[in-house]
Scaffold this motif. Structure first.
Motif, short mmCIF file in Angstrom:
data_model
loop_
_atom_site.label_atom_id
_atom_site.label_comp_id
_atom_site.label_asym_id
_atom_site.label_seq_id
_atom_site.Cartn_x
_atom_site.Cartn_y
_atom_site.Cartn_z
N GLU A 1 7.78 3.04 -6.04
CA GLU A 1 8.44 1.75 -5.87
C GLU A 1 9.94 1.95 -5.73
OE1 GLU A 1 7.48 -0.82 -9.08
OE2 GLU A 1 5.31 -0.76 -8.72
N SER B 1 12.13 -0.07 -6.41
CA SER B 1 12.82 -0.69 -7.54
C SER B 1 13.06 0.28 -8.68
CB SER B 1 12.00 -1.89 -8.06
OG SER B 1 10.71 -1.46 -8.46
N SER C 1 5.16 -1.35 2.66
CA SER C 1 4.55 -2.17 1.61
C SER C 1 3.17 -2.58 2.08
CB SER C 1 5.41 -3.40 1.30
OG SER C 1 5.52 -4.23 2.44
N ASP D 1 9.23 -5.37 -2.91
CA ASP D 1 7.95 -4.73 -3.22
C ASP D 1 7.73 -3.48 -2.39
OD1 ASP D 1 7.69 -5.95 -0.78
OD2 ASP D 1 5.68 -6.77 -1.17
N ARG E 1 7.92 0.49 -1.05
CA ARG E 1 7.73 1.80 -1.66
C ARG E 1 8.21 2.87 -0.67
NH1 ARG E 1 3.88 0.80 -5.77
NH2 ARG E 1 3.51 3.01 -6.12
#
Length: 433
Positions: free
Chosen positions: A355, A357, A380, A411, A413
């Motif tokens: 991810e 994030s 994603s 979201d 990756r």
């Protein structure tokens, strides 16, 4: 000889874990790893924590029975620490687990099941050297609850096996795979090694073809690493064997990816391919940072951000448990940043990716450059950008959007391209702060 253990902080004699680690695990299932430290002979390239009969001798605590008693005791200790908890993967490795008698290996699994209820669909694996079993042995393992087996094939070329000091003949693998299928193993894996001194690309192609002819469910293909302290390292240092060639190993990796993919086996981790649904769930637990308890001499464990490792020698391991003590040599408590870095290191190796994030703002700002260099792809919902689309993606997503991670990238990756997989360590170094 076996490599050295890392340094660490003292581990509690009772094996206890901080309340925060147990709380993080909660009621989630854990995994068990059981390390059997015995080998009939030591292969020249191996630095695993394994011992031959000659190396162990006959001193108290060195016997197979002493190991089994101690492993059973550590399983009881683990249950006391973790409590009633489901286990959804068990992996028996080594060493050569199948040097144990079939009833002893099944007994280890029965002891694990006694202390930890296995999930209904638990994956239960043992590693196996092809020369160490027959059909009756494999049948006993299936009857005892094993459903996955990983054979150490390494190569189909006799001269390569001789350099590796493997004792089986190339044709033996076909026999054991046939027996494993006949007795009911639900998943059969083959381990291969490429880059052995004297192995050509054609040799490697022949090994891949021989492996695929057996229709395995899973293949692990590892580049040979010359570890200091091994006989192979000494042979190369003395000029008796040539060192592995990086460019040839890269060619071998690309050939493996081509042939395994063409046979319907997708890569799901840097060195692992499988048919759909036959990924090794136990190893995925490692790469995803899940919790597991490692039983046996030198075994490593991780539960809720606490990592520890057992003493290496079987005699010391048995002695600790005979006295009612944990066999842990040391441990470390991972802080949030260390765990984040480990997550980047491990999850970036997976086909499912990491991810975005998880990255810091400065790390996310490096993503466009890695994309432009064709080392990673971003996506994603299982849809990934390909290398030819990088420039379009870059022009449509301004750099500041990568660092702020605003929608629609929240979201997203990233994962390695095949070019990136060949340079995985360097890619991660370039990505991390």
């Amino acid at each position: 000889m076996p490599s050295a253990l890392p340094a660490g902080d003292p581990a509690p004699a009772d094996g206890s874990l901080p309340a925060s680690a147990l709380a993080e695990v909660g009621e989630r299932p854990v995994s068990l790893y059981l390390h059997v430290p015995f080998c009939a002979t030591r292969c020249g390239y191996c630095d695993f924590n394994t011992y031959t009969s000659a190396e162990l001798g006959s001193a108290p605590g060195s016997s197979r029975q002493a190991f089994l008693d101690a492993a059973h005791a550590e399983l009881a200790l683990a249950a006391g620490v973790l409590g009633e908890r489901a286990v959804d993967t068990v992996f028996v490795g080594g060493g050569t687990p199948t040097l144990l008698a079939a009833d002893e290996l099944v007994g280890l699994l029965a002891a694990a099941r006694q202390h930890f209820p296995l999930s209904d669909d638990a994956e239960v694996t043992t590693e196996c050297n092809p020369e160490s079993v027959d059909a009756g042995y494999l049948e006993a393992l299936v009857a005892g609850g094993f459903n996955r087996i990983s054979f150490g094939m390494q190569s189909a070329r006799g001269h390569v096996l001789r350099v590796l000091e493997r004792s089986h003949t190339p044709g033996r693998v076909a026999d054991v795979v046939g027996w494993a299928r006949a007795v009911g193993f639900g998943s059969v894996s083959l381990d291969l090694i490429y880059g052995t001194p004297g192995e050509s690309l054609d040799d490697w192609r022949a090994s891949l073809a021989a492996a695929l002819a057996l229709a395995p469910d899973h293949v692990s293909a590892y580049a040979l690493i010359v570890e200091e302290g091994t006989r192979l390292a000494a042979q190369i240092r003395r000029g008796e064997l040539p060192a592995p060639i990086d460019d040839l190993q890269a060619d071998c990796y690309e050939l493996a990816d081509d042939l395994l993919s063409a046979a319907g086996m997708g890569w799901y981790e840097l060195s692992n391919w499988s048919r759909p649904g036959h990924e090794c769930r136990h190893n995925l637990a490692y790469w995803r940072g899940a919790s597991w308890w490692g039983v046996g001499p030198g075994a490593h464990s991780h539960v809720g951000g606490v990592r520890w490792w057992n003493v290496k020698h079987p005699r010391r391991y048995s002695a600790a448990l005979a006295q009612g003590h944990s066999p842990a040599a040391a441990r470390e408590l991972l802080d949030a940043d260390a765990r984040r870095v480990e997550r980047v290191l491990l999850e970036s190796r997976l086909a499912e990716g990491l991810e975005l994030s998880v990255l810091t703002a400065s790390e996310r700002a490096r993503v466009p450059d890695l994309l432009a260099r064709g080392l990673i792809e971003v996506g994603s919902d299982g849809r990934w950008t390909s290398e030819p689309e990088v420039n379009n993606l870059r022009s449509s997503v301004p750099d500041h959007r990568w660092s702020s991670l605003s929608s629609p990238l929240a979201d997203a990756r990233l994962r390695l391209t095949r070019k990136g997989r060949l340079l995985a360590d360097a890619v991660v170094r370039d990505l991390l702060d």
